[in-house]
Design a protein around this motif. Structure first.
Motif, mmCIF file in Angstrom:
data_model
loop_
_atom_site.group_PDB
_atom_site.id
_atom_site.type_symbol
_atom_site.label_atom_id
_atom_site.label_comp_id
_atom_site.label_asym_id
_atom_site.label_seq_id
_atom_site.Cartn_x
_atom_site.Cartn_y
_atom_site.Cartn_z
ATOM 1 N N MET A 1 0.853 -1.171 0.000
ATOM 2 C CA MET A 1 0.000 0.000 0.000
ATOM 3 C C MET A 1 0.899 1.235 0.000
ATOM 4 S SD MET A 1 -2.744 1.260 2.921
ATOM 5 C CE MET A 1 -3.748 -0.165 2.731
ATOM 6 N N ASP A 2 0.649 2.134 -0.911
ATOM 7 C CA ASP A 2 1.440 3.354 -0.949
ATOM 8 C C ASP A 2 0.828 4.411 -0.023
ATOM 9 O OD1 ASP A 2 -0.731 4.479 -2.309
ATOM 10 O OD2 ASP A 2 0.261 4.497 -4.239
ATOM 11 N N SER A 23 -18.461 3.047 15.015
ATOM 12 C CA SER A 23 -18.124 3.524 16.360
ATOM 13 C C SER A 23 -16.663 3.966 16.411
ATOM 14 C CB SER A 23 -18.352 2.405 17.372
ATOM 15 O OG SER A 23 -17.407 1.366 17.153
ATOM 16 N N LEU A 24 -16.295 4.581 17.521
ATOM 17 C CA LEU A 24 -14.907 4.991 17.702
ATOM 18 C C LEU A 24 -13.986 3.773 17.698
ATOM 19 C CD1 LEU A 24 -12.736 7.099 18.207
ATOM 20 C CD2 LEU A 24 -13.282 6.980 20.652
ATOM 21 N N SER A 25 -14.397 2.696 18.344
ATOM 22 C CA SER A 25 -13.550 1.497 18.356
ATOM 23 C C SER A 25 -13.413 0.911 16.949
ATOM 24 C CB SER A 25 -14.071 0.454 19.340
ATOM 25 O OG SER A 25 -15.352 0.023 18.972
ATOM 26 N N ASP A 26 -14.484 0.983 16.139
ATOM 27 C CA ASP A 26 -14.389 0.535 14.742
ATOM 28 C C ASP A 26 -13.414 1.416 13.965
ATOM 29 O OD1 ASP A 26 -16.279 -1.472 15.136
ATOM 30 O OD2 ASP A 26 -17.951 -0.213 14.444
ATOM 31 N N LEU A 27 -13.494 2.723 14.183
ATOM 32 C CA LEU A 27 -12.587 3.663 13.522
ATOM 33 C C LEU A 27 -11.140 3.353 13.898
ATOM 34 C CD1 LEU A 27 -11.898 6.272 11.937
ATOM 35 C CD2 LEU A 27 -12.333 7.527 14.069
ATOM 36 N N GLU A 28 -10.890 3.171 15.190
ATOM 37 C CA GLU A 28 -9.535 2.861 15.646
ATOM 38 C C GLU A 28 -9.022 1.576 15.014
ATOM 39 O OE1 GLU A 28 -9.553 4.869 20.093
ATOM 40 O OE2 GLU A 28 -10.301 2.831 19.834
ATOM 41 N N SER A 29 -9.867 0.576 14.951
ATOM 42 C CA SER A 29 -9.477 -0.699 14.352
ATOM 43 C C SER A 29 -9.160 -0.538 12.864
ATOM 44 C CB SER A 29 -10.604 -1.714 14.544
ATOM 45 O OG SER A 29 -10.278 -2.931 13.943
ATOM 46 N N ASP A 30 -10.001 0.207 12.151
ATOM 47 C CA ASP A 30 -9.770 0.432 10.721
ATOM 48 C C ASP A 30 -8.466 1.181 10.475
ATOM 49 O OD1 ASP A 30 -12.161 -0.830 10.177
ATOM 50 O OD2 ASP A 30 -13.270 1.030 9.748
ATOM 51 N N VAL A 31 -8.245 2.240 11.228
ATOM 52 C CA VAL A 31 -7.035 3.046 11.041
ATOM 53 C C VAL A 31 -5.800 2.237 11.429
ATOM 54 C CG1 VAL A 31 -5.797 5.105 11.836
ATOM 55 C CG2 VAL A 31 -8.218 5.256 11.240
ATOM 56 N N ARG A 32 -5.892 1.482 12.517
ATOM 57 C CA ARG A 32 -4.777 0.630 12.924
ATOM 58 C C ARG A 32 -4.432 -0.362 11.817
ATOM 59 N NH1 ARG A 32 -6.959 -1.589 17.204
ATOM 60 N NH2 ARG A 32 -6.486 0.215 18.480
ATOM 61 N N GLY A 33 -5.442 -0.946 11.204
ATOM 62 C CA GLY A 33 -5.213 -1.889 10.109
ATOM 63 C C GLY A 33 -4.535 -1.231 8.919
ATOM 64 N N VAL A 34 -4.977 -0.031 8.574
ATOM 65 C CA VAL A 34 -4.363 0.706 7.465
ATOM 66 C C VAL A 34 -2.900 0.985 7.776
ATOM 67 C CG1 VAL A 34 -4.332 2.925 6.238
ATOM 68 C CG2 VAL A 34 -6.511 1.764 6.657
ATOM 69 N N LEU A 35 -2.621 1.460 8.988
ATOM 70 C CA LEU A 35 -1.244 1.803 9.349
ATOM 71 C C LEU A 35 -0.339 0.583 9.366
ATOM 72 C CD1 LEU A 35 -1.865 4.442 12.150
ATOM 73 C CD2 LEU A 35 -1.257 4.832 9.758
ATOM 74 N N ARG A 36 -0.854 -0.533 9.864
ATOM 75 C CA ARG A 36 -0.041 -1.748 9.888
ATOM 76 C C ARG A 36 0.246 -2.242 8.481
ATOM 77 N NH1 ARG A 36 -2.538 -4.746 15.079
ATOM 78 N NH2 ARG A 36 -1.430 -3.484 16.605
ATOM 79 N N THR A 37 -0.751 -2.193 7.620
ATOM 80 C CA THR A 37 -0.541 -2.615 6.234
ATOM 81 C C THR A 37 0.472 -1.710 5.553
ATOM 82 O OG1 THR A 37 -2.792 -3.488 6.098
ATOM 83 C CG2 THR A 37 -1.674 -3.031 4.015
ATOM 84 N N ALA A 39 2.806 0.171 6.986
ATOM 85 C CA ALA A 39 4.131 -0.016 7.588
ATOM 86 C C ALA A 39 4.767 -1.318 7.119
ATOM 87 C CB ALA A 39 4.023 0.001 9.110
ATOM 88 N N ALA A 40 3.990 -2.377 7.030
ATOM 89 C CA ALA A 40 4.532 -3.662 6.588
ATOM 90 C C ALA A 40 5.018 -3.581 5.148
ATOM 91 C CB ALA A 40 3.492 -4.761 6.741
ATOM 92 N N ASP A 41 4.233 -2.936 4.301
ATOM 93 C CA ASP A 41 4.649 -2.769 2.902
ATOM 94 C C ASP A 41 5.851 -1.845 2.794
ATOM 95 O OD1 ASP A 41 2.595 -4.415 2.133
ATOM 96 O OD2 ASP A 41 1.325 -2.816 1.328
ATOM 97 N N PHE A 42 5.840 -0.775 3.574
ATOM 98 C CA PHE A 42 6.905 0.217 3.532
ATOM 99 C C PHE A 42 8.228 -0.375 4.009
ATOM 100 C CE2 PHE A 42 9.299 3.633 5.690
ATOM 101 C CZ PHE A 42 9.516 4.465 4.605
ATOM 102 N N GLU A 43 8.167 -1.168 5.045
ATOM 103 C CA GLU A 43 9.380 -1.705 5.663
ATOM 104 C C GLU A 43 9.898 -2.973 4.989
ATOM 105 O OE1 GLU A 43 11.253 -0.335 7.922
ATOM 106 O OE2 GLU A 43 9.948 1.318 8.444
ATOM 107 N N GLY A 44 9.196 -3.502 3.992
ATOM 108 C CA GLY A 44 9.678 -4.667 3.270
ATOM 109 C C GLY A 44 9.513 -5.963 4.034
ATOM 110 N N ASP A 45 10.628 -6.609 4.364
ATOM 111 C CA ASP A 45 10.594 -7.933 4.976
ATOM 112 C C ASP A 45 10.470 -7.935 6.498
ATOM 113 O OD1 ASP A 45 10.794 -9.144 2.501
ATOM 114 O OD2 ASP A 45 12.985 -9.134 2.541
#
Length: 90
Positions: A1-2, A23-37, A39-45
């Motif tokens: 993900m770019d 809900s706020l917890s749904d928002l947090e979960s969605d944003v956390r998922g985006v950031l992890r994806t 970061a994982a793509d950005f950081e490579g292996d």
């Protein structure tokens, strides 16, 4: 993900929250998922590791090539002598 895709996904999550579609917890979960994806793509292996233990280390997620490196990253991020362990995040 770019970066642009990540920002769009976060914007969509915020818009859904503002519209009352999640809900706020749904928002947090969605944003956390985006950031992890992103970061994982950005950081490579690198893999995500979650710390568990005392104080600020508990729940902290870092990206590292190995468990020992993850321990070092967590130790650098938390001040003082804190007891913690790390495990790979699925």
């Amino acid at each position: 993900m770019d970066r642009i895709s990540a920002l769009r996904n976060v914007e969509e999550a915020l818009a859904a929250f503002e519209a009352g579609e999640c809900s706020l917890s749904d928002l947090e979960s969605d944003v956390r998922g985006v950031l992890r994806t992103y970061a994982a793509d950005f950081e490579g292996d690198l893999q995500a590791y979650r710390a568990s233990g005392d104080g600020p280390a508990d729940g902290l997620v870092v990206l590292a090539a190995s468990e020992p490196e993850a321990r070092e990253r967590v130790a650098e991020l938390v001040a003082g002598s804190v007891t913690f362990s790390v495990s790979a995040v699925d």
